[in-house]
Design a protein around this motif. Structure first.
Motif, PDB file in Angstrom:
ATOM      1  N   ALA A 129      36.836  49.343  31.451  1.00  0.00           N
ATOM      2  CA  ALA A 129      36.040  48.535  32.377  1.00  0.00           C
ATOM      3  C   ALA A 129      36.274  48.979  33.818  1.00  0.00           C
ATOM      4  O   ALA A 129      35.342  49.065  34.622  1.00  0.00           O
TER       5      ALA A 129
ATOM      6  N   ARG B 192      33.355  50.522  36.149  1.00  0.00           N
ATOM      7  CA  ARG B 192      33.009  49.871  37.418  1.00  0.00           C
ATOM      8  C   ARG B 192      33.103  50.860  38.575  1.00  0.00           C
ATOM      9  O   ARG B 192      32.238  50.910  39.455  1.00  0.00           O
TER      10      ARG B 192
ATOM     11  N   THR C   6      29.846  43.164  27.650  1.00  0.00           N
ATOM     12  CA  THR C   6      30.936  42.474  28.336  1.00  0.00           C
ATOM     13  C   THR C   6      30.420  41.488  29.380  1.00  0.00           C
ATOM     14  O   THR C   6      29.284  41.587  29.849  1.00  0.00           O
ATOM     15  N   CYS C   7      31.286  40.534  29.727  1.00  0.00           N
ATOM     16  CA  CYS C   7      31.015  39.668  30.879  1.00  0.00           C
ATOM     17  C   CYS C   7      32.016  40.025  31.965  1.00  0.00           C
ATOM     18  O   CYS C   7      33.078  40.604  31.685  1.00  0.00           O
ATOM     19  N   ASN C   8      31.681  39.722  33.201  1.00  0.00           N
ATOM     20  CA  ASN C   8      32.602  40.026  34.290  1.00  0.00           C
ATOM     21  C   ASN C   8      32.516  38.986  35.397  1.00  0.00           C
ATOM     22  O   ASN C   8      31.473  38.338  35.583  1.00  0.00           O
TER      23      ASN C   8
ATOM     24  N   LYS D 157      33.842  38.496  39.562  1.00  0.00           N
ATOM     25  CA  LYS D 157      34.482  38.993  40.771  1.00  0.00           C
ATOM     26  C   LYS D 157      34.969  37.770  41.529  1.00  0.00           C
ATOM     27  O   LYS D 157      34.172  36.890  41.879  1.00  0.00           O
TER      28      LYS D 157
ATOM     29  N   ALA E 192      39.784  36.929  28.449  1.00  0.00           N
ATOM     30  CA  ALA E 192      39.894  38.057  29.383  1.00  0.00           C
ATOM     31  C   ALA E 192      40.612  39.229  28.715  1.00  0.00           C
ATOM     32  O   ALA E 192      41.622  39.051  28.039  1.00  0.00           O
TER      33      ALA E 192
ATOM     34  N   ASP F 198      39.748  45.204  42.895  1.00  0.00           N
ATOM     35  CA  ASP F 198      38.708  46.047  43.476  1.00  0.00           C
ATOM     36  C   ASP F 198      39.183  46.431  44.876  1.00  0.00           C
ATOM     37  O   ASP F 198      39.221  45.595  45.780  1.00  0.00           O
TER      38      ASP F 198
ATOM     39  N   MET G 200      38.628  41.708  39.718  1.00  0.00           N
ATOM     40  CA  MET G 200      37.617  41.764  38.664  1.00  0.00           C
ATOM     41  C   MET G 200      38.234  41.308  37.345  1.00  0.00           C
ATOM     42  O   MET G 200      39.345  41.693  36.993  1.00  0.00           O
TER      43      MET G 200
ATOM     44  N   TYR H 172      37.226  41.135  33.244  1.00  0.00           N
ATOM     45  CA  TYR H 172      36.296  41.556  32.193  1.00  0.00           C
ATOM     46  C   TYR H 172      36.714  40.948  30.854  1.00  0.00           C
ATOM     47  O   TYR H 172      37.909  40.832  30.556  1.00  0.00           O
TER      48      TYR H 172
ATOM     49  N   SER I 146      29.206  37.125  39.280  1.00  0.00           N
ATOM     50  CA  SER I 146      29.515  37.268  37.861  1.00  0.00           C
ATOM     51  C   SER I 146      28.297  37.854  37.163  1.00  0.00           C
ATOM     52  O   SER I 146      27.196  37.905  37.723  1.00  0.00           O
TER      53      SER I 146
ATOM     54  N   GLU J  48      27.625  43.302  31.564  1.00  0.00           N
ATOM     55  CA  GLU J  48      27.424  44.749  31.587  1.00  0.00           C
ATOM     56  C   GLU J  48      27.634  45.297  30.183  1.00  0.00           C
ATOM     57  O   GLU J  48      28.302  44.674  29.356  1.00  0.00           O
TER      58      GLU J  48
END
Length: 240
Positions: free
Chosen positions: A4, A8, A134-136, A138, A158, A164, A171, A173, A196, A199
């Motif tokens: 991930a 990114r 996936t979900c994410n 920030k 998670a 970042d 972040m 994921y 959020s 991806e």
């Protein structure tokens, strides 16, 4: 770091570079969220997430409020989320996420993009299995330790948490299905969510160069410029 993080770092949110296109995509997200759960963000977790993304993209508050009002109008049509799968030249797998109010138009346009760039539009299931959905999230990184956070959020789904370095945010994921649990836990802890989303990370990537790279990039550009397209994912190694 895991996949991930590398994904990114490579993408750098290229598909959100054009502000007008970004606002159009968020506007569609607002319509779909309101149609699904109503216009009150406090009672609609999907709408809350979209509003956070709008703020992160510097979308004016008035634009967001107008979009919610329009979406609440019974005469406002809905958008249907449709996933297209196919191959670019040189064996590069492609997933195209669309939001459309006219499926026939979208199918015809996406097929034309593939055909004109020597690609092939595939059938449902032909490519999707090559990507992890996936979900994410920030989140604000102030006073938070990514390693401690990772241990605390494992129970909520998670899988990878990292800093970042561009803005010192964090972040998170996880699998697609863990979005609600992670969002709920972040909100219960009053941790500020900057943005959020979801991806699709390729399980295997392929590096191209020269004319082959140019061919694939031509198809990606055509797809990303299409008004019905929300996101494009592929299995090619991103150029630095």
């Amino acid at each position: 770091m895991g996949r991930a993080f590398e994904f990114r770092k490579a993408r750098k949110m290229k598909r959100w570079s054009a502000m007008a296109k970004t606002f159009t995509r968020i506007g569609k997200d607002i319509v779909m969220a309101v149609k699904e759960g109503g216009p009150d963000p406090d009672a609609n977790s999907r709408l809350r997430a979209v509003i956070q993304n709008a703020k992160a993209a510097n979308m004016p508050k008035d634009n967001v409020e107008r979009a919610i009002k329009r979406a609440s109008d019974k005469d406002q049509g809905d958008y249907k989320e449709v996933l297209f799968e196919g191959y670019a030249p040189h064996g590069i797998a492609i997933l195209v996420e669309t939001a459309t109010d006219n499926n026939n138009r979208t199918v015809a346009n996406v097929r034309a993009h593939f055909n004109k760039c020597n690609g092939n539009l595939g059938t449902s299931g032909s490519v999707e299995f090559m990507f992890d959905h996936t979900c994410n999230f920030k989140i604000k990184g102030d006073d938070l330790d990514p390693e401690e956070l990772e241990l605390e959020f494992i129970d909520f789904g998670a899988e990878e948490i990292f800093t970042d370095e561009e803005d010192n945010s964090i972040m998170i994921y996880g699998p697609f299905g863990s979005f609600g649990a992670i969002q709920k836990e972040l909100e219960s802890r009053e941790i500020e969510i900057i943005s959020s989303g979801f991806e699709r990370i390729p399980q295997v990537t392929k590096e191209l160069s020269g004319d082959a790279l140019t061919e694939v990039e031509k198809l990606l550009e055509r797809l990303e410029e299409d008004d019905d397209v929300q996101n494009v994912y592929h299995s090619m190694v991103e150029a630095e």
